[in-house]
Design a protein around this motif. Structure first.
Motif, PDB file in Angstrom:
ATOM      1  N   MET A   1       0.762  -1.302  -0.015  1.00 27.80           N
ATOM      2  CA  MET A   1      -0.105  -0.157   0.080  1.00 27.80           C
ATOM      3  C   MET A   1       0.828   1.320  -0.009  1.00 27.80           C
ATOM      4  SD  MET A   1      -2.840  -1.179  -0.404  1.00 27.80           S
ATOM      5  CE  MET A   1      -3.517   0.618  -0.325  1.00 27.80           C
ATOM      6  N   LEU A   2       1.890   1.275   0.680  1.00 28.46           N
ATOM      7  CA  LEU A   2       2.840   2.433   0.808  1.00 28.46           C
ATOM      8  C   LEU A   2       3.293   2.704  -0.511  1.00 28.46           C
ATOM      9  CD1 LEU A   2       4.268   4.518   2.443  1.00 28.46           C
ATOM     10  CD2 LEU A   2       6.366   3.064   2.385  1.00 28.46           C
ATOM     11  N   TRP A   3       3.902   1.614  -1.347  1.00 27.07           N
ATOM     12  CA  TRP A   3       4.330   1.823  -2.897  1.00 27.07           C
ATOM     13  C   TRP A   3       3.390   2.134  -3.668  1.00 27.07           C
ATOM     14  CZ3 TRP A   3       9.288   2.369  -4.375  1.00 27.07           C
ATOM     15  CH2 TRP A   3      10.359   1.907  -3.320  1.00 27.07           C
ATOM     16  N   MET A   4       2.221   1.558  -3.629  1.00 31.35           N
ATOM     17  CA  MET A   4       1.341   1.668  -4.675  1.00 31.35           C
ATOM     18  C   MET A   4       0.735   2.934  -4.511  1.00 31.35           C
ATOM     19  SD  MET A   4      -0.905  -1.951  -5.280  1.00 31.35           S
ATOM     20  CE  MET A   4      -0.055  -3.149  -6.647  1.00 31.35           C
ATOM     21  N   ARG A   5       0.348   3.481  -3.338  1.00 28.45           N
ATOM     22  CA  ARG A   5      -0.356   4.860  -3.192  1.00 28.45           C
ATOM     23  C   ARG A   5       0.666   5.926  -3.129  1.00 28.45           C
ATOM     24  NH1 ARG A   5      -5.386   4.887  -0.156  1.00 28.45           N
ATOM     25  NH2 ARG A   5      -4.687   7.065   0.725  1.00 28.45           N
ATOM     26  N   LEU A   6       1.974   5.710  -2.704  1.00 30.26           N
ATOM     27  CA  LEU A   6       3.005   6.939  -2.708  1.00 30.26           C
ATOM     28  C   LEU A   6       4.135   6.658  -3.535  1.00 30.26           C
ATOM     29  CD1 LEU A   6       3.662   9.476  -1.256  1.00 30.26           C
ATOM     30  CD2 LEU A   6       4.614   8.038   0.505  1.00 30.26           C
TER      31      LEU A   6
ATOM     32  N   MET B   1       7.775   7.672  -8.966  1.00 30.15           N
ATOM     33  CA  MET B   1       8.143   6.820 -10.342  1.00 30.15           C
ATOM     34  C   MET B   1       7.272   7.606 -11.477  1.00 30.15           C
ATOM     35  SD  MET B   1       8.963   3.074  -9.145  1.00 30.15           S
ATOM     36  CE  MET B   1      10.293   2.768  -8.135  1.00 30.15           C
ATOM     37  N   GLY B   2       6.123   8.107 -11.047  1.00 30.02           N
ATOM     38  CA  GLY B   2       5.202   8.726 -11.951  1.00 30.02           C
ATOM     39  C   GLY B   2       4.360   7.709 -12.860  1.00 30.02           C
ATOM     40  N   ILE B   3       4.133   6.546 -12.212  1.00 35.61           N
ATOM     41  CA  ILE B   3       3.461   5.314 -13.094  1.00 35.61           C
ATOM     42  C   ILE B   3       2.090   5.239 -12.208  1.00 35.61           C
ATOM     43  CG2 ILE B   3       3.391   2.723 -13.534  1.00 35.61           C
ATOM     44  CD1 ILE B   3       6.442   2.787 -13.063  1.00 35.61           C
ATOM     45  N   ASP B   4       1.120   5.174 -13.169  1.00 33.44           N
ATOM     46  CA  ASP B   4      -0.172   5.201 -12.782  1.00 33.44           C
ATOM     47  C   ASP B   4      -0.356   3.560 -12.246  1.00 33.44           C
ATOM     48  OD1 ASP B   4      -0.893   7.706 -13.010  1.00 33.44           O
ATOM     49  OD2 ASP B   4      -1.571   7.480 -14.750  1.00 33.44           O
ATOM     50  N   VAL B   5      -1.017   3.345 -11.178  1.00 38.61           N
ATOM     51  CA  VAL B   5      -1.451   2.070 -10.718  1.00 38.61           C
ATOM     52  C   VAL B   5      -2.763   1.915 -11.188  1.00 38.61           C
ATOM     53  CG1 VAL B   5      -1.525   0.634  -8.452  1.00 38.61           C
ATOM     54  CG2 VAL B   5       0.162   2.191  -8.775  1.00 38.61           C
ATOM     55  N   PRO B   6      -2.857   0.971 -11.842  1.00 34.55           N
ATOM     56  CA  PRO B   6      -4.231   0.448 -12.093  1.00 34.55           C
ATOM     57  C   PRO B   6      -5.224   0.188 -11.160  1.00 34.55           C
ATOM     58  CG  PRO B   6      -2.534  -0.907 -13.475  1.00 34.55           C
ATOM     59  CD  PRO B   6      -2.023  -0.221 -12.198  1.00 34.55           C
ATOM     60  N   LYS B   7      -6.654   0.787 -11.121  1.00 38.03           N
ATOM     61  CA  LYS B   7      -7.513   0.684 -10.015  1.00 38.03           C
ATOM     62  C   LYS B   7      -7.808  -0.954  -9.628  1.00 38.03           C
ATOM     63  CE  LYS B   7     -12.198   1.886  -8.784  1.00 38.03           C
ATOM     64  NZ  LYS B   7     -12.355   0.443  -8.038  1.00 38.03           N
TER      65      LYS B   7
ATOM     66  N   LYS C   1      13.771   0.281  -9.657  1.00 35.55           N
ATOM     67  CA  LYS C   1      12.488   0.250 -10.712  1.00 35.55           C
ATOM     68  C   LYS C   1      12.114  -1.310 -11.102  1.00 35.55           C
ATOM     69  CE  LYS C   1      10.140   3.224 -13.953  1.00 35.55           C
ATOM     70  NZ  LYS C   1      10.263   4.019 -14.944  1.00 35.55           N
ATOM     71  N   PRO C   2      13.136  -1.733 -11.823  1.00 35.64           N
ATOM     72  CA  PRO C   2      12.660  -3.070 -12.155  1.00 35.64           C
ATOM     73  C   PRO C   2      12.285  -4.147 -11.264  1.00 35.64           C
ATOM     74  CG  PRO C   2      14.624  -2.427 -13.187  1.00 35.64           C
ATOM     75  CD  PRO C   2      14.294  -1.534 -12.184  1.00 35.64           C
ATOM     76  N   LYS C   3      12.914  -4.062 -10.031  1.00 40.27           N
ATOM     77  CA  LYS C   3      12.326  -4.978  -9.072  1.00 40.27           C
ATOM     78  C   LYS C   3      11.104  -4.731  -8.314  1.00 40.27           C
ATOM     79  CE  LYS C   3      14.063  -6.817  -4.508  1.00 40.27           C
ATOM     80  NZ  LYS C   3      15.128  -6.827  -3.472  1.00 40.27           N
ATOM     81  N   ILE C   4      10.866  -3.352  -8.215  1.00 36.46           N
ATOM     82  CA  ILE C   4       9.614  -2.979  -7.443  1.00 36.46           C
ATOM     83  C   ILE C   4       8.519  -3.274  -8.637  1.00 36.46           C
ATOM     84  CG2 ILE C   4       8.383  -1.030  -6.918  1.00 36.46           C
ATOM     85  CD1 ILE C   4      11.034   0.360  -6.259  1.00 36.46           C
ATOM     86  N   LEU C   5       8.921  -3.012  -9.794  1.00 36.89           N
ATOM     87  CA  LEU C   5       7.720  -3.348 -10.596  1.00 36.89           C
ATOM     88  C   LEU C   5       7.225  -4.674 -10.633  1.00 36.89           C
ATOM     89  CD1 LEU C   5       8.220  -0.682 -13.523  1.00 36.89           C
ATOM     90  CD2 LEU C   5       7.033  -0.522 -11.662  1.00 36.89           C
ATOM     91  N   ARG C   6       8.302  -5.701 -10.619  1.00 39.87           N
ATOM     92  CA  ARG C   6       8.088  -7.314 -10.631  1.00 39.87           C
ATOM     93  C   ARG C   6       7.265  -7.608  -9.512  1.00 39.87           C
ATOM     94  NH1 ARG C   6      13.818  -7.466 -12.320  1.00 39.87           N
ATOM     95  NH2 ARG C   6      14.050  -8.089  -9.974  1.00 39.87           N
TER      96      ARG C   6
END
Length: 241
Positions: free
Chosen positions: A113-118, A124-130, A233-238
């Motif tokens: 939740m911390l990573w996805m909301r903040l 990173m400027g990446i939108d998290v899908p709803k 970034k790559p690790k977080i997105l994975r």
């Protein structure tokens, strides 16, 4: 030689070790390792922790990683009060039950939740899908409900009338989403009352000191150079997508 603790209080496990050591008056030297600056990947820290994770401990020529292992080491070395990790087999087993469960449940769900909301959208400027956000919130709420109904039940603390390592590890994880502006205690009076008891047991000043950084995360992230997160970034997105 005083124990050295390598910590970044933005990290939940680091906060648990910090609180445990301070609350028990364990003498230690605080060694700040900035995760956002990638200091855990530096050569010097690699000599302390080959897995390059905080928290880490150095006691003379002995080095140790992983927060639970570190707190158990400190508990035995400094003979901390029994309530933290009870001698009673059944109470100790309840502490171990929670510590074994939390790694793949509340720890992951609170961090997500911390990573996805903040972190991901703001830095990173990446939108998290709803649907991803909704799923993550559902997982978090399921873990919080389990803590209330299975681990706490009608007890003041997870293993009874006194705070233990289980409560300490639980509270630092549950506080993490607050750094992204998500009040996980809203609408959960049992969890809120438990938090108040844990805070009182730790001491408000120490509790606030440990959580000051994470509770100010939204403001501090405004000052963060986004390029610092490119390495992760790559690790977080994975992990989250």
């Amino acid at each position: 030689m005083v124990v050295e603790l390598y910590l970044d209080l933005f990290s939940q496990p680091c906060r648990s070790v910090f609180i445990f050591a301070k609350k028990n008056n364990i003498p230690f030297e605080f060694k700040k390792v900035s995760l956002m600056d990638g200091e855990h990947f530096g050569d010097e820290f690699g000599k302390i922790s080959k897995i390059r994770k905080v928290p880490a401990l150095r006691d003379g020529d002995f080095c140790l990683a992983e927060s639970v292992a570190i707190m158990l080491y400190l508990a035995e070395k400094f003979q901390t009060p029994d309530r933290w990790f009870p001698a009673d087999l059944r109470l100790r087993s309840r502490v171990n039950e929670y510590l074994s469960w939390q790694h793949s449940a509340i720890r992951m769900h609170g961090s997500k939740m911390l990573w996805m909301r903040l972190m991901i959208p703001k830095i990173m400027g990446i939108d998290v899908p709803k649907e991803k956000m909704d799923g993550a919130l559902e997982d978090l709420n399921a873990s919080l409900t389990l803590i209330e109904e299975n681990f706490l039940q009608d007890r003041p603390f997870i293993v009874g009338d006194q705070m233990s390592l289980a409560d300490l590890v639980a509270i630092v994880e549950i506080m993490q989403p607050l750094g992204a502006g998500l009040d996980v205690f809203e609408g959960r009076p049992k969890l809120s009352a438990w938090r108040d008891r844990v805070q009182a047991s730790i001491g408000k000043d120490l509790f606030d000191e440990a959580h000051r950084g994470i509770l100010g995360a939204q403001d501090s992230m405004k000052q963060l150079d986004p390029s610092k997160l490119e390495l992760f970034k790559p690790k977080i997105l994975r992990l989250f997508f």
